[in-house]
Design a protein around this motif. Structure first.
Motif, PDB file in Angstrom:
ATOM      1  N   ASN A  20       0.924  -1.226   0.090  1.00 24.14           N
ATOM      2  CA  ASN A  20       0.065  -0.196  -0.059  1.00 24.14           C
ATOM      3  C   ASN A  20       0.768   1.165  -0.012  1.00 24.14           C
ATOM      4  O   ASN A  20       0.666   2.164   0.826  1.00 24.14           O
ATOM      5  N   MET A  21       1.695   1.277  -0.816  1.00 25.34           N
ATOM      6  CA  MET A  21       2.549   2.561  -1.199  1.00 25.34           C
ATOM      7  C   MET A  21       2.729   2.840  -2.544  1.00 25.34           C
ATOM      8  O   MET A  21       2.408   2.166  -3.492  1.00 25.34           O
ATOM      9  N   SER A  22       3.053   4.130  -2.771  1.00 20.44           N
ATOM     10  CA  SER A  22       3.432   4.563  -4.065  1.00 20.44           C
ATOM     11  C   SER A  22       4.805   3.943  -4.518  1.00 20.44           C
ATOM     12  O   SER A  22       5.565   3.534  -3.695  1.00 20.44           O
ATOM     13  N   GLU A  23       4.931   3.645  -5.906  1.00 17.63           N
ATOM     14  CA  GLU A  23       6.344   3.516  -6.339  1.00 17.63           C
ATOM     15  C   GLU A  23       7.375   3.970  -5.658  1.00 17.63           C
ATOM     16  O   GLU A  23       8.185   3.562  -5.425  1.00 17.63           O
ATOM     17  N   GLN A  24       7.433   5.328  -5.875  1.00 22.92           N
ATOM     18  CA  GLN A  24       8.450   6.202  -5.386  1.00 22.92           C
ATOM     19  C   GLN A  24       8.752   5.945  -3.814  1.00 22.92           C
ATOM     20  O   GLN A  24       9.917   5.779  -3.410  1.00 22.92           O
ATOM     21  N   SER A  25       7.658   5.900  -3.250  1.00 27.90           N
ATOM     22  CA  SER A  25       7.501   5.780  -1.701  1.00 27.90           C
ATOM     23  C   SER A  25       8.380   4.530  -1.379  1.00 27.90           C
ATOM     24  O   SER A  25       9.184   4.386  -0.409  1.00 27.90           O
ATOM     25  N   PHE A  26       7.886   3.411  -2.005  1.00 27.17           N
ATOM     26  CA  PHE A  26       8.254   2.222  -1.788  1.00 27.17           C
ATOM     27  C   PHE A  26       9.702   1.773  -1.952  1.00 27.17           C
ATOM     28  O   PHE A  26      10.702   1.413  -1.358  1.00 27.17           O
ATOM     29  N   SER A  27      10.172   2.767  -3.053  1.00 28.82           N
ATOM     30  CA  SER A  27      11.757   2.831  -3.507  1.00 28.82           C
ATOM     31  C   SER A  27      12.559   3.280  -2.237  1.00 28.82           C
ATOM     32  O   SER A  27      13.652   3.036  -1.891  1.00 28.82           O
ATOM     33  N   ARG A  28      12.149   4.300  -1.943  1.00 31.28           N
ATOM     34  CA  ARG A  28      12.700   5.330  -0.896  1.00 31.28           C
ATOM     35  C   ARG A  28      12.628   4.305   0.305  1.00 31.28           C
ATOM     36  O   ARG A  28      13.819   4.327   1.048  1.00 31.28           O
ATOM     37  N   PHE A  29      11.544   3.693   0.736  1.00 32.84           N
ATOM     38  CA  PHE A  29      11.505   2.846   1.928  1.00 32.84           C
ATOM     39  C   PHE A  29      12.558   1.728   1.756  1.00 32.84           C
ATOM     40  O   PHE A  29      13.268   1.387   2.751  1.00 32.84           O
ATOM     41  N   PHE A  30      12.423   1.197   0.870  1.00 29.19           N
ATOM     42  CA  PHE A  30      13.299  -0.060   0.564  1.00 29.19           C
ATOM     43  C   PHE A  30      14.779   0.089   0.698  1.00 29.19           C
ATOM     44  O   PHE A  30      15.613  -0.638   1.318  1.00 29.19           O
ATOM     45  N   THR A  31      15.243   1.381  -0.195  1.00 31.75           N
ATOM     46  CA  THR A  31      16.491   1.789  -0.220  1.00 31.75           C
ATOM     47  C   THR A  31      17.061   2.044   1.231  1.00 31.75           C
ATOM     48  O   THR A  31      18.163   1.922   1.672  1.00 31.75           O
ATOM     49  N   LYS A  32      16.332   2.864   1.951  1.00 33.08           N
ATOM     50  CA  LYS A  32      16.771   3.313   3.397  1.00 33.08           C
ATOM     51  C   LYS A  32      16.828   2.222   4.329  1.00 33.08           C
ATOM     52  O   LYS A  32      17.756   2.220   5.076  1.00 33.08           O
ATOM     53  N   MET A  33      15.756   1.100   4.117  1.00 33.42           N
ATOM     54  CA  MET A  33      16.044  -0.038   5.162  1.00 33.42           C
ATOM     55  C   MET A  33      17.063  -0.896   4.835  1.00 33.42           C
ATOM     56  O   MET A  33      17.862  -1.491   5.803  1.00 33.42           O
ATOM     57  N   MET A  34      17.315  -1.249   3.691  1.00 30.07           N
ATOM     58  CA  MET A  34      18.128  -2.302   2.993  1.00 30.07           C
ATOM     59  C   MET A  34      19.398  -1.801   2.574  1.00 30.07           C
ATOM     60  O   MET A  34      20.644  -2.427   2.410  1.00 30.07           O
ATOM     61  N   GLY A  35      19.732  -0.455   2.373  1.00 29.83           N
ATOM     62  CA  GLY A  35      21.028   0.162   2.019  1.00 29.83           C
ATOM     63  C   GLY A  35      21.180   0.047   0.497  1.00 29.83           C
ATOM     64  O   GLY A  35      22.496   0.249   0.082  1.00 29.83           O
ATOM     65  N   ARG A  36      20.197  -0.549  -0.158  1.00 28.56           N
ATOM     66  CA  ARG A  36      20.361  -0.815  -1.724  1.00 28.56           C
ATOM     67  C   ARG A  36      19.146  -0.836  -2.362  1.00 28.56           C
ATOM     68  O   ARG A  36      18.143  -0.913  -1.654  1.00 28.56           O
ATOM     69  N   SER A  37      18.807  -0.859  -3.626  1.00 32.68           N
ATOM     70  CA  SER A  37      17.399  -0.774  -4.192  1.00 32.68           C
ATOM     71  C   SER A  37      16.963  -2.256  -4.194  1.00 32.68           C
ATOM     72  O   SER A  37      17.892  -3.214  -4.169  1.00 32.68           O
ATOM     73  N   PHE A  38      15.791  -2.131  -4.305  1.00 29.74           N
ATOM     74  CA  PHE A  38      15.114  -3.280  -4.505  1.00 29.74           C
ATOM     75  C   PHE A  38      15.473  -4.242  -5.309  1.00 29.74           C
ATOM     76  O   PHE A  38      15.753  -5.587  -5.210  1.00 29.74           O
ATOM     77  N   PHE A  39      15.745  -3.764  -6.719  1.00 31.39           N
ATOM     78  CA  PHE A  39      16.244  -4.581  -7.727  1.00 31.39           C
ATOM     79  C   PHE A  39      17.535  -5.234  -7.396  1.00 31.39           C
ATOM     80  O   PHE A  39      18.074  -6.249  -8.018  1.00 31.39           O
ATOM     81  N   THR A  40      18.488  -4.453  -6.699  1.00 31.39           N
ATOM     82  CA  THR A  40      19.733  -4.944  -6.413  1.00 31.39           C
ATOM     83  C   THR A  40      19.719  -6.083  -5.541  1.00 31.39           C
ATOM     84  O   THR A  40      20.280  -7.255  -5.677  1.00 31.39           O
TER      85      THR A  40
END
Length: 280
Positions: free
Chosen positions: A201-221
């Motif tokens: 339940n997030m926008s694509e942009q918000s999800f990308s920022r969220f995941f990168t912040k939490m994991m230290g890398r992009s989702f696709f990496t």
């Protein structure tokens, strides 16, 4: 990273819990808890997530986690045998900070990144570790302390780039658990960012920022790391061709699969398989 808080029934009457897990799968979601944890993999292969680390696991691995380090083990669905592990969890502060135990507390400090021990070095300790699950009271306390003292003199490496020493908020725990479950079930096909964004339940942009912040890398990496680690196991456990394994792990182009595999393992898939077969 915001995993699920797992309540562990330890308190004033019991500060240490030891048990053996034996089921078809490791079903515990990505989680954390205020207890320290020692996990020994007896049987099963798959992918482990320790903090911001993602990588393969195999039988004989022993991992020590300080309190609050998010983690989970996900076995490959192709495995036939049960997933077996020995787990010991204990409250912080159960051992007095005596000078004689300084190597133990230094090791626990390093375990804020998750540490994995050298497999050959811990072999003599494994029988004592297995015995722990049968003990109670004072015997359990003394046995765990003995094991930790011996482990503090064994070689080990850290896993996560980030440390986890404070209590973590849990408001996004269900989101991260859903992401892990989705990747484990769907990594073999093309995945679109919108699918993940809609899932939590997030926008694509918000999800990308969220995941990168939490994991230290992009989702696709992260997804590529997951796929390559899954491919590495299939190279060792099956006789499928390298190209077929690439397709099964979500790579539509063999050359792209070879490139991504080489980036992580610094060797081609074929050479990786050949190297392993020469050792067996």
């Amino acid at each position: 990273m915001k995993p699920i808080l797992e309540p562990i029934p330890l308190g004033e009457q019991q500060t240490i819990m030891a048990f053996q897990h034996c089921q078809k799968d490791f079903v515990t979601p990505w989680h954390f808890h205020p207890q320290h944890e020692l996990t020994y993999i007896e049987a099963s292969v798959g992918t482990k997530f320790i903090g911001d680390y993602v990588g393969p696991y195999e039988p004989g691995e022993l991992v020590l986690l300080r309190s609050n380090v998010p983690h989970c083990w996900r076995n490959h669905q192709q495995q036939v045998s049960d997933a077996k592990s020995l787990v010991v969890q204990w409250n912080r502060g159960v051992f007095a900070k005596a000078p004689e135990l300084s190597p133990v507390f230094e090791m626990l400090k390093m375990a804020s990144k998750g540490i994995i021990f050298d497999k050959k070095s811990v072999l003599p300790i494994v029988p004592q570790l297995k015995e722990i699950t049968k003990l109670k009271g004072q015997e359990l306390y003394l046995q765990l302390l003995t094991v930790l003292i011996k482990l503090s003199a064994s070689p080990y490496n850290t896993l996560s780039a980030s440390s986890f020493v404070e209590d973590l908020p849990t408001e996004y725990g269900s989101r991260m658990a859903k992401i892990h479950d989705f990747v484990g079930a769907e990594f073999h096909r093309k995945i679109y960012l919108k699918e993940l964004a809609d899932l939590v339940n997030m926008s694509e942009q918000s999800f990308s920022r969220f995941f990168t912040k939490m994991m230290g890398r992009s989702f696709f990496t992260f997804l590529n790391e997951y796929r390559v680690n899954a491919a590495a196991r299939l190279l060792l456990d099956t006789e499928s061709s390298v190209s077929q394994i690439g397709f099964e792990c979500g790579y539509e182009s063999p050359p792209f699969f070879f490139k991504k595999f080489n980036e992580i393992y610094q060797v081609s898939p074929a050479k990786y398989r050949k190297k392993y077969l020469l050792k067996t």
